[in-house]
Design a protein around this motif. Structure first.
Motif, mmCIF file in Angstrom:
data_model
loop_
_atom_site.group_PDB
_atom_site.id
_atom_site.type_symbol
_atom_site.label_atom_id
_atom_site.label_comp_id
_atom_site.label_asym_id
_atom_site.label_seq_id
_atom_site.Cartn_x
_atom_site.Cartn_y
_atom_site.Cartn_z
ATOM 1 N N ASP A 15 0.840 -1.203 0.000
ATOM 2 C CA ASP A 15 0.000 0.000 0.000
ATOM 3 C C ASP A 15 0.875 1.253 0.000
ATOM 4 O OD1 ASP A 15 -1.509 2.287 1.330
ATOM 5 O OD2 ASP A 15 -3.135 0.845 1.102
ATOM 6 N N THR A 16 1.882 1.276 0.858
ATOM 7 C CA THR A 16 2.772 2.432 0.949
ATOM 8 C C THR A 16 3.522 2.653 -0.365
ATOM 9 O OG1 THR A 16 3.070 2.092 3.331
ATOM 10 C CG2 THR A 16 4.739 3.411 2.206
ATOM 11 N N ALA A 17 4.026 1.572 -0.946
ATOM 12 C CA ALA A 17 4.785 1.697 -2.182
ATOM 13 C C ALA A 17 3.909 2.159 -3.343
ATOM 14 C CB ALA A 17 5.446 0.358 -2.517
ATOM 15 N N LEU A 18 2.717 1.590 -3.462
ATOM 16 C CA LEU A 18 1.805 1.998 -4.529
ATOM 17 C C LEU A 18 1.407 3.463 -4.393
ATOM 18 C CD1 LEU A 18 -0.403 -1.214 -4.549
ATOM 19 C CD2 LEU A 18 0.797 -0.331 -6.556
ATOM 20 N N ARG A 19 1.217 3.902 -3.149
ATOM 21 C CA ARG A 19 0.796 5.274 -2.899
ATOM 22 C C ARG A 19 1.916 6.277 -3.169
ATOM 23 N NH1 ARG A 19 -0.509 4.513 1.909
ATOM 24 N NH2 ARG A 19 1.299 5.434 2.968
ATOM 25 N N ARG A 23 5.567 4.224 -10.106
ATOM 26 C CA ARG A 23 6.173 3.166 -10.918
ATOM 27 C C ARG A 23 5.849 1.772 -10.400
ATOM 28 N NH1 ARG A 23 12.300 4.421 -10.472
ATOM 29 N NH2 ARG A 23 11.593 4.773 -8.307
ATOM 30 N N VAL A 24 5.366 1.675 -9.170
ATOM 31 C CA VAL A 24 5.115 0.367 -8.553
ATOM 32 C C VAL A 24 3.823 -0.228 -9.094
ATOM 33 C CG1 VAL A 24 4.661 -0.853 -6.382
ATOM 34 C CG2 VAL A 24 6.373 0.982 -6.456
ATOM 35 N N VAL A 25 3.894 -1.497 -9.492
ATOM 36 C CA VAL A 25 2.708 -2.256 -9.888
ATOM 37 C C VAL A 25 2.767 -3.612 -9.197
ATOM 38 C CG1 VAL A 25 2.374 -1.121 -12.115
ATOM 39 C CG2 VAL A 25 3.857 -3.114 -11.968
ATOM 40 N N VAL A 26 1.602 -4.176 -8.921
ATOM 41 C CA VAL A 26 1.480 -5.489 -8.295
ATOM 42 C C VAL A 26 0.776 -6.403 -9.281
ATOM 43 C CG1 VAL A 26 0.442 -6.785 -6.383
ATOM 44 C CG2 VAL A 26 1.418 -4.501 -5.973
ATOM 45 N N GLU A 46 -9.120 -1.969 -5.084
ATOM 46 C CA GLU A 46 -10.122 -0.910 -4.949
ATOM 47 C C GLU A 46 -9.466 0.472 -4.860
ATOM 48 O OE1 GLU A 46 -11.876 -4.742 -3.539
ATOM 49 O OE2 GLU A 46 -9.992 -3.659 -3.215
ATOM 50 N N LYS A 47 -8.318 0.562 -4.205
ATOM 51 C CA LYS A 47 -7.661 1.855 -3.991
ATOM 52 C C LYS A 47 -6.867 2.324 -5.207
ATOM 53 C CE LYS A 47 -5.680 2.721 -0.028
ATOM 54 N NZ LYS A 47 -4.861 2.586 1.201
ATOM 55 N N PHE A 48 -6.224 1.393 -5.919
ATOM 56 C CA PHE A 48 -5.277 1.806 -6.948
ATOM 57 C C PHE A 48 -5.678 1.387 -8.357
ATOM 58 C CE2 PHE A 48 -2.915 1.422 -2.957
ATOM 59 C CZ PHE A 48 -2.399 2.708 -2.853
#
Length: 325
Positions: A15-19, A23-26, A46-48
């Motif tokens: 969550d922290t990295a995506l926020r 460039r971060v993707v999961v 839902e968030k990203f």
């Protein structure tokens, strides 16, 4: 600060990295709308959105191959393999491509990606769901391998892995996903690779472990203390790079070492640790190194799983053996 479990620490790190870093993707099987088989990605879709939290087909080679392509093109992918036993179809991508990309391109494309995989036994899972084959990846130049054993380390090591320029195998011990809670900072912080954690200090025996075996080592240390034996417990956290300085300093102090891991004994990481200890601390040793490990068989089904995994009793017997040598 939030008091969370280890698996929630993984989710908090994602969550922290995506926020904080676009460039971060999961990506991985069921990581999106479903939130992951262990809910390690719960709420992130839902968030990203589906462009950054990507549900993939059941194709591990494709998942890792896509992550390598993303990394080469400047993204910071975090690929999930549902269980470590499912990682083998992607082994060629990891070994032949991700691990070699920095060398192959003379440093122009370092392949900054993370491959997450729950590992280990103790949850009564079916075949291929409880493997602990970390030594395959530790043996591969170009890869880094880390294993948290606490919620704090889960988040901090994951964030460090995402920012690391090299491919990182991030192994998550399923057995202790929800076994404890710990206060964890809400923002971005990193736990450095190559730095072991001293769980407790002792004078007579050094117990060396990682992942789900750390609580076993702690319990064995407490049991040994009741018998007058003082154990120092080392949590490696980082399997490659290894913090051999912390290991050797501890063994030189205690003169004895017991290594605990649930992977099979032959050619497991314990063998490398024992060899390094004998090479670098032989003159300080009061006894040979003992290893308490899984057996050289596939992880058995439910009825024999507890007998396969190292137990407090088996560690205690090893402690007595090095003490009475």
């Amino acid at each position: 600060m939030s008091e969370i479990t280890l698996v929630q620490g993984v989710c908090a790190g994602l969550d922290t990295a995506l926020r904080e870093d676009p460039r971060v993707v999961v990506l991985g099987e069921d990581v999106g709308k479903n939130g992951g088989v262990f809910r390690a990605t719960e709420g992130l879709w839902e968030k990203f959105g589906e462009e950054r939290v990507i549900d993939t087909p059941l194709a591990e080679s494709g998942i890792v191959g896509a992550a390598i392509g993303m990394a080469v093109n400047g993204l910071l992918p975090v690929a999930e393999i549902q269980f470590m036993g499912f990682i083998y179809p992607a082994f060629e991508q990891i070994i032949s491509h991700a691990a070699r990309l920095r060398q192959r391109t003379q440093g122009q494309h370092p392949a900054s990606l993370v491959i997450r995989a729950p590992y280990g036994g103790g949850i009564r899972a079916p075949e291929l769901h409880s493997d602990s084959t970390e030594s395959l990846f530790v043996h591969t130049p170009g890869l880094k391998v880390v294993v948290p054993s606490t919620p704090y380390d889960a988040k901090g090591l994951l964030l460090a892995a995402i920012r690391d320029p090299d491919p990182v195998i991030f192994l998550e011990p399923m057995k202790i996903y929800r076994s404890m809670r710990q206060e964890v900072p809400d923002g971005w912080y990193e736990v450095s690779f190559g730095q072991a954690r001293k769980v407790c200090t002792g004078e007579d025996v050094t117990l060396i472990s990682w992942g789900a075996m750390v609580p076993v080592a702690e319990q064995a240390a407490r049991a040994a203390s009741d018998e007058g034996v003082s154990c120092e417990v080392i949590d490696l956290r980082s399997l490659y790079p290894l913090d051999m300085e912390a290991v050797i300093d501890s063994v030189k102090k205690t003169g004895r070492a017991v290594i605990i891991h649930e992977a099979p004994k032959t050619a497991g990481l314990g063998a490398e640790l024992a060899s390094r200890i004998h090479e670098e601390a032989f003159l300080w040793m009061e006894s040979p190194v003992e290893r308490v490990t899984g057996y050289d068989v596939p992880v058995p089904m439910f009825a024999l799983e507890d007998a396969f995994r190292p137990s407090v009793e088996r560690v205690g017997a090893a402690v007595q053996k090095v003490m009475n040598f």
